[in-house]
Design a protein around this motif. Structure first.
Motif, mmCIF file in Angstrom:
data_model
loop_
_atom_site.group_PDB
_atom_site.id
_atom_site.type_symbol
_atom_site.label_atom_id
_atom_site.label_comp_id
_atom_site.label_asym_id
_atom_site.label_seq_id
_atom_site.Cartn_x
_atom_site.Cartn_y
_atom_site.Cartn_z
ATOM 1 N N THR A 1 0.839 -1.198 0.000
ATOM 2 C CA THR A 1 0.000 0.000 0.000
ATOM 3 C C THR A 1 0.870 1.242 0.000
ATOM 4 O OG1 THR A 1 -1.801 1.175 1.133
ATOM 5 C CG2 THR A 1 -0.247 -0.018 2.520
ATOM 6 N N TYR A 2 0.421 2.244 -0.697
ATOM 7 C CA TYR A 2 1.088 3.537 -0.630
ATOM 8 C C TYR A 2 0.853 4.098 0.761
ATOM 9 C CZ TYR A 2 1.266 3.232 -5.751
ATOM 10 O OH TYR A 2 1.491 2.838 -7.040
ATOM 11 N N GLY A 3 1.853 4.735 1.333
ATOM 12 C CA GLY A 3 1.793 5.196 2.712
ATOM 13 C C GLY A 3 0.858 6.361 2.958
ATOM 14 N N ASP A 4 0.364 6.992 1.898
ATOM 15 C CA ASP A 4 -0.510 8.148 2.082
ATOM 16 C C ASP A 4 -1.978 7.842 1.801
ATOM 17 O OD1 ASP A 4 -0.153 7.838 -0.639
ATOM 18 O OD2 ASP A 4 0.579 9.858 -1.008
ATOM 19 N N ILE A 5 -2.336 6.560 1.801
ATOM 20 C CA ILE A 5 -3.711 6.149 1.527
ATOM 21 C C ILE A 5 -4.360 5.636 2.816
ATOM 22 C CG2 ILE A 5 -5.178 4.550 0.224
ATOM 23 C CD1 ILE A 5 -3.743 6.681 -1.511
ATOM 24 N N LEU A 6 -5.545 6.143 3.132
ATOM 25 C CA LEU A 6 -6.318 5.672 4.280
ATOM 26 C C LEU A 6 -7.618 5.047 3.796
ATOM 27 C CD1 LEU A 6 -6.038 8.658 6.805
ATOM 28 C CD2 LEU A 6 -4.749 6.521 6.810
ATOM 29 N N VAL A 7 -7.907 3.855 4.307
ATOM 30 C CA VAL A 7 -9.163 3.163 4.017
ATOM 31 C C VAL A 7 -9.675 2.550 5.314
ATOM 32 C CG1 VAL A 7 -8.636 2.619 1.599
ATOM 33 C CG2 VAL A 7 -7.967 1.008 3.393
ATOM 34 N N LYS A 8 -10.908 2.089 5.277
ATOM 35 C CA LYS A 8 -11.441 1.369 6.426
ATOM 36 C C LYS A 8 -10.663 0.068 6.599
ATOM 37 C CE LYS A 8 -16.140 3.106 6.047
ATOM 38 N NZ LYS A 8 -17.541 2.754 5.837
ATOM 39 N N PRO A 9 -10.397 -0.348 7.838
ATOM 40 C CA PRO A 9 -9.607 -1.574 8.062
ATOM 41 C C PRO A 9 -10.186 -2.810 7.372
ATOM 42 C CG PRO A 9 -9.875 -0.369 10.112
ATOM 43 C CD PRO A 9 -10.736 0.328 9.086
ATOM 44 N N PHE B 1 -10.364 -4.674 -7.769
ATOM 45 C CA PHE B 1 -11.190 -4.647 -6.564
ATOM 46 C C PHE B 1 -11.581 -3.202 -6.298
ATOM 47 C CE2 PHE B 1 -11.856 -4.214 -2.003
ATOM 48 C CZ PHE B 1 -12.800 -5.203 -1.786
ATOM 49 N N ARG B 2 -12.876 -2.938 -6.331
ATOM 50 C CA ARG B 2 -13.383 -1.587 -6.090
ATOM 51 C C ARG B 2 -13.499 -1.349 -4.587
ATOM 52 N NH1 ARG B 2 -19.280 0.916 -7.106
ATOM 53 N NH2 ARG B 2 -18.698 3.049 -6.642
ATOM 54 N N ILE B 3 -12.851 -0.297 -4.126
ATOM 55 C CA ILE B 3 -12.925 0.046 -2.707
ATOM 56 C C ILE B 3 -14.266 0.715 -2.436
ATOM 57 C CG2 ILE B 3 -11.988 1.540 -0.894
ATOM 58 C CD1 ILE B 3 -9.232 0.948 -1.959
ATOM 59 N N GLU B 4 -14.978 0.156 -1.491
ATOM 60 C CA GLU B 4 -16.258 0.712 -1.059
ATOM 61 C C GLU B 4 -16.013 1.557 0.184
ATOM 62 O OE1 GLU B 4 -19.083 0.275 -2.694
ATOM 63 O OE2 GLU B 4 -18.373 -1.272 -4.084
ATOM 64 N N GLY B 5 -16.725 2.639 0.304
ATOM 65 C CA GLY B 5 -16.586 3.451 1.506
ATOM 66 C C GLY B 5 -15.399 4.377 1.434
ATOM 67 N N ARG B 6 -14.866 4.691 2.598
ATOM 68 C CA ARG B 6 -13.837 5.717 2.685
ATOM 69 C C ARG B 6 -12.528 5.311 2.004
ATOM 70 N NH1 ARG B 6 -11.327 7.515 8.316
ATOM 71 N NH2 ARG B 6 -10.165 5.616 7.954
ATOM 72 N N VAL C 1 -9.212 0.013 -6.954
ATOM 73 C CA VAL C 1 -9.612 1.193 -7.709
ATOM 74 C C VAL C 1 -10.766 1.906 -7.022
ATOM 75 C CG1 VAL C 1 -8.865 0.339 -9.970
ATOM 76 C CG2 VAL C 1 -11.170 -0.178 -9.172
ATOM 77 N N ILE C 2 -10.899 3.162 -7.384
ATOM 78 C CA ILE C 2 -12.082 3.940 -7.046
ATOM 79 C C ILE C 2 -12.562 4.580 -8.339
ATOM 80 C CG2 ILE C 2 -11.439 4.392 -4.644
ATOM 81 C CD1 ILE C 2 -10.541 7.221 -5.609
#
Length: 169
Positions: free
Chosen positions: A24-32, A147-152, A53-54
């Motif tokens: 993961t890139y260090g500047d990306i935040l997602v739900k755990p 894989f589409r990221i859902e949410g934040r 992807v988003i």
């Protein structure tokens, strides 16, 4: 970074050994829970990796990914220029009223990635690009699931974004 995102995984090569791994890139935040969802998706079939992807309106700041009807990666363009976007439209990759898939910066890879990162050449921007290694993987017939990221999903490289997140609590 080691002159770009493409050489960064090399730092962990010995540690990873024969195991698949999350990058993961260090500047990306997602739900755990995003990570567990990715792993479940990865395990549904044989994939050499998973790219996240988003859907995005601004498709010029990062990788633009294109998928087949099974949502496996078929083509990508890193930070497309206006002329590249026009070419993608002419070739039928970018279609009106269809989602443009933007690289969300979280991946699962098999160690086969290292075969491709080791051979990277610097891009016209003077960097080793991870997306060049991914493009080589798909050209080498390595199936890459989308894989589409859902949410934040938040890219926090910008101080204003961090300040906004703090205010929101």
């Amino acid at each position: 970074m080691q002159d770009g995102t493409g050489k960064a995984p090399e730092l962990a090569r010995e540690f990873i050994g024969p195991a698949c791994f999350i990058l993961t890139y260090g500047d990306i935040l997602v739900k755990p829970e995003t990570y567990a969802q990715m792993i479940r998706h990865y395990n549904t079939d044989y994939f050499s990796g998973v790219v996240t992807v988003i859907g995005s309106e601004d498709i010029t700041k990062g990788g633009l990914f294109f998928f087949d009807d099974k949502f496996c990666l078929k083509h990508l363009v890193e930070k497309p220029s206006p002329s590249q976007l026009e070419q993608l439209r002419q070739e039928g990759w970018l279609k009106p009223n269809e989602t443009a898939w933007y690289n969300a910066g979280i991946y699962i890879f098999r160690p086969s990635l290292f075969e491709y990162t080791a051979r990277l050449q610097k891009s016209p921007r003077g960097e080793y690009e991870l997306t060049d290694a991914i493009a080589a993987l798909i050209q080498g017939q390595h199936p890459m699931a989308g894989f589409r990221i859902e949410g934040r999903w938040v890219d926090v490289r910008d101080p204003q974004v961090l300040a906004e997140l703090e205010r929101a609590g």
